[in-house]
Design a protein around this motif. Structure first.
Motif, PDB file in Angstrom:
ATOM      1  N   ALA A 124       0.823  -1.211   0.000  1.00  0.00           N
ATOM      2  CA  ALA A 124       0.000   0.000   0.000  1.00  0.00           C
ATOM      3  C   ALA A 124       0.854   1.257   0.000  1.00  0.00           C
ATOM      4  O   ALA A 124       0.469   2.290  -0.571  1.00  0.00           O
ATOM      5  CB  ALA A 124      -0.929  -0.003   1.216  1.00  0.00           C
ATOM      6  N   ARG A 125       2.007   1.181   0.629  1.00  0.00           N
ATOM      7  CA  ARG A 125       2.935   2.313   0.686  1.00  0.00           C
ATOM      8  C   ARG A 125       3.791   2.438  -0.572  1.00  0.00           C
ATOM      9  O   ARG A 125       4.548   3.392  -0.718  1.00  0.00           O
ATOM     10  CB  ARG A 125       3.843   2.183   1.906  1.00  0.00           C
ATOM     11  N   GLY A 126       3.694   1.462  -1.464  1.00  0.00           N
ATOM     12  CA  GLY A 126       4.480   1.506  -2.691  1.00  0.00           C
ATOM     13  C   GLY A 126       5.923   1.095  -2.505  1.00  0.00           C
ATOM     14  O   GLY A 126       6.755   1.316  -3.396  1.00  0.00           O
ATOM     15  N   ILE A 127       6.231   0.456  -1.385  1.00  0.00           N
ATOM     16  CA  ILE A 127       7.610   0.046  -1.103  1.00  0.00           C
ATOM     17  C   ILE A 127       7.963  -1.226  -1.864  1.00  0.00           C
ATOM     18  O   ILE A 127       9.087  -1.416  -2.320  1.00  0.00           O
ATOM     19  CB  ILE A 127       7.790  -0.142   0.420  1.00  0.00           C
ATOM     20  N   VAL A 128       6.970  -2.133  -2.001  1.00  0.00           N
ATOM     21  CA  VAL A 128       7.100  -3.318  -2.841  1.00  0.00           C
ATOM     22  C   VAL A 128       5.843  -3.409  -3.693  1.00  0.00           C
ATOM     23  O   VAL A 128       4.845  -2.746  -3.423  1.00  0.00           O
ATOM     24  CB  VAL A 128       7.273  -4.607  -2.003  1.00  0.00           C
ATOM     25  N   ARG A 129       5.882  -4.276  -4.696  1.00  0.00           N
ATOM     26  CA  ARG A 129       4.742  -4.366  -5.610  1.00  0.00           C
ATOM     27  C   ARG A 129       3.715  -5.395  -5.175  1.00  0.00           C
ATOM     28  O   ARG A 129       2.519  -5.218  -5.415  1.00  0.00           O
ATOM     29  CB  ARG A 129       5.245  -4.699  -7.021  1.00  0.00           C
ATOM     30  N   THR A 130       4.169  -6.485  -4.561  1.00  0.00           N
ATOM     31  CA  THR A 130       3.266  -7.570  -4.202  1.00  0.00           C
ATOM     32  C   THR A 130       3.662  -8.174  -2.860  1.00  0.00           C
ATOM     33  O   THR A 130       4.773  -7.966  -2.366  1.00  0.00           O
ATOM     34  CB  THR A 130       3.308  -8.689  -5.252  1.00  0.00           C
ATOM     35  N   ARG A 131       2.726  -8.946  -2.297  1.00  0.00           N
ATOM     36  CA  ARG A 131       3.058  -9.716  -1.092  1.00  0.00           C
ATOM     37  C   ARG A 131       4.265 -10.607  -1.336  1.00  0.00           C
ATOM     38  O   ARG A 131       5.163 -10.720  -0.491  1.00  0.00           O
ATOM     39  CB  ARG A 131       1.872 -10.613  -0.693  1.00  0.00           C
ATOM     40  N   SER A 132       4.269 -11.276  -2.464  1.00  0.00           N
ATOM     41  CA  SER A 132       5.361 -12.211  -2.768  1.00  0.00           C
ATOM     42  C   SER A 132       6.704 -11.502  -2.766  1.00  0.00           C
ATOM     43  O   SER A 132       7.703 -12.030  -2.252  1.00  0.00           O
ATOM     44  CB  SER A 132       5.115 -12.881  -4.122  1.00  0.00           C
ATOM     45  N   GLU A 133       6.743 -10.285  -3.324  1.00  0.00           N
ATOM     46  CA  GLU A 133       7.992  -9.521  -3.331  1.00  0.00           C
ATOM     47  C   GLU A 133       8.402  -9.154  -1.908  1.00  0.00           C
ATOM     48  O   GLU A 133       9.589  -9.212  -1.552  1.00  0.00           O
ATOM     49  CB  GLU A 133       7.828  -8.251  -4.174  1.00  0.00           C
ATOM     50  N   ALA A 134       7.441  -8.808  -1.080  1.00  0.00           N
ATOM     51  CA  ALA A 134       7.744  -8.469   0.311  1.00  0.00           C
ATOM     52  C   ALA A 134       8.338  -9.667   1.047  1.00  0.00           C
ATOM     53  O   ALA A 134       9.317  -9.544   1.802  1.00  0.00           O
ATOM     54  CB  ALA A 134       6.491  -7.978   1.028  1.00  0.00           C
ATOM     55  N   PHE A 135       7.738 -10.844   0.834  1.00  0.00           N
ATOM     56  CA  PHE A 135       8.222 -12.047   1.508  1.00  0.00           C
ATOM     57  C   PHE A 135       9.578 -12.498   0.988  1.00  0.00           C
ATOM     58  O   PHE A 135      10.331 -13.154   1.708  1.00  0.00           O
ATOM     59  CB  PHE A 135       7.200 -13.173   1.373  1.00  0.00           C
ATOM     60  N   ALA A 136       9.879 -12.154  -0.244  1.00  0.00           N
ATOM     61  CA  ALA A 136      11.169 -12.538  -0.814  1.00  0.00           C
ATOM     62  C   ALA A 136      12.285 -11.569  -0.437  1.00  0.00           C
ATOM     63  O   ALA A 136      13.461 -11.866  -0.673  1.00  0.00           O
ATOM     64  CB  ALA A 136      11.056 -12.620  -2.340  1.00  0.00           C
ATOM     65  N   SER A 137      11.942 -10.443   0.167  1.00  0.00           N
ATOM     66  CA  SER A 137      12.958  -9.439   0.469  1.00  0.00           C
ATOM     67  C   SER A 137      12.877  -8.989   1.923  1.00  0.00           C
ATOM     68  O   SER A 137      13.477  -9.596   2.819  1.00  0.00           O
ATOM     69  CB  SER A 137      12.814  -8.244  -0.485  1.00  0.00           C
TER      70      SER A 137
END
Length: 283
Positions: free
Chosen positions: A143-156
C-alpha cells in the motif's frame, strides 16, 4: 457423492486471506467446488459467517484451522479438521499464539520503520481479523508503494534472512497434533515438503506424530517440491496416512487458485471418520 472438486485448505480475512468468509464461499461456488474447508491461521472466528453464507447453496463446508507449530527450529503448520471449537486447550493455545504473533508483528514493524516509510497503523489498516502477521505487514508495504506484491515483500524485507524477521511462539508439532486429536479433530501436516525431500520429517519423527494422532499429509500443494511429494507418498504408504491436495487459497494475497490441487472423496471420508468434534455441513 461429491459433485465437484474438494479443496481442504483456504484462508479468509479472519487471518491472512483478502476475502471475508462470505466472499470466500462465493469464490468457492464460482470455482465449482463441491466441498471447501475454511482453515484460517490459529482461529475459528470465520466458521459461523462461512456457514451462513453457504446456506441454500448445496456446498459442503468443512470447518478447520491451520495451527502454527514448530519442529526443531522449523515452522510447521498443522491443518486441523472438524475439532471442537470450544476445546479448552485449543482455545487457550490459539489465543496465546495470536497474542504473541501480534506483539511480534509490531516489533518487526518498529524495526522496518527505521528504514522504510511504514507504520503500525498502516498494518492495522490491512487487517480484517484477529490473527495479524507478516502478510498484513506485506500488504502495508504494498500500500505504501515500497514493494509491488506480497510475494515480493516475503522474498525481500520479510524474508527470514532480510534482517527484520522475528520468530513467534508456537507449540511443538507433536503437541499440536495431540491437541487437535484430543479436541476431536483430524490432524494433517500442511505442505510439509516445501524445502524438498531431505527436509521432510524423518521416519522417527513421523512415527511419533502418528502415535500422537496424525491422520494425513497434504501432498498436493504448489509449494511442495517434486522430490518432496515423492517422499510424502512413501511416508503415507508406510504409515497408512491420508493423502490430501489443496489450494491454500488466500484470495488476491497469493497466486494460489481454488481447486488447483484437490482431495479425493475417499480421502475426505477417511478424515471425517477420524473426527468427533463437529460434523461437515452440507448447506
Amino acid at each position: 457423492m461429491p459433485r465437484g472438486p474438494i479443496d481442504l485448505h483456504t484462508h479468509s480475512s479472519v487471518s491472512d486471506g483478502t476475502e471475508t468468509p462470505t466472499q470466500l464461499i462465493r469464490a468457492a461456488l464460482e470455482a465449482g467446488l463441491d466441498t471447501v474447508a475454511i482453515t484460517d491461521h490459529d482461529s475459528t472466528a470465520g466458521w459461523d459467517e462461512a456457514l451462513t453464507a453457504a446456506q441454500g447453496t448445496g456446498i459442503q463446508i468443512i470447518r478447520g484451522m491451520e495451527l502454527s507449530t514448530r519442529y526443531e527450529w522449523r515452522s510447521v503448520h498443522v491443518l486441523g479438521y472438524l475439532f471442537d471449537p470450544n476445546d479448552g486447550e485449543l482455545v487457550a493455545e490459539t489465543a496465546h499464539i495470536r497474542a504473541d504473533r501480534l506483539g511480534r508483528a509490531e516489533r518487526m514493524v518498529t524495526n522496518i520503520a527505521r528504514d522504510y516509510d511504514v507504520s503500525w497503523d498502516d498494518v492495522l489498516a490491512q487487517s480484517g481479523g484477529d490473527s495479524i502477521g507478516r502478510p498484513h505487514i506485506a500488504d502495508a508495504l504494498v500500500a505504501r508503494g515500497i514493494v509491488r506484491t506480497r510475494s515480493e515483500a516475503f522474498a525481500s524485507i520479510l524474508h527470514f534472512t532480510g534482517g527484520y524477521y522475528l520468530p513467534h511462539e508456537a507449540p511443538t508439532v507433536l503437541d499440536g497434533v495431540r491437541m487437535i486429536t484430543e479436541g476431536g479433530g483430524a490432524a494433517v501436516l500442511a505442505h510439509p515438503a516445501t524445502r524438498g525431500r531431505e527436509a521432510v520429517v524423518d521416519d522417527r519423527g513421523m512415527a511419533a506424530l502418528v502415535e500422537a494422532g496424525l491422520v494425513g499429509l497434504e501432498v498436493g500443494h504448489r509449494e511442495n517440491t517434486p522430490d518432496g511429494r515423492a517422499r510424502l507418498l512413501e511416508l503415507a504408504a508406510q504409515f497408512d496416512l491420508v493423502v490430501t491436495g489443496s489450494s491454500d487459497y488466500h484470495g488476491e494475497g497469493k497466486p494460489n487458485r481454488l481447486a488447483e490441487n484437490t482431495t479425493e472423496p475417499e480421502a475426505l471420508e477417511r478424515l471425517i471418520a477420524r473426527t468427533s468434534g463437529v460434523r461437515p455441513v452440507r448447506a
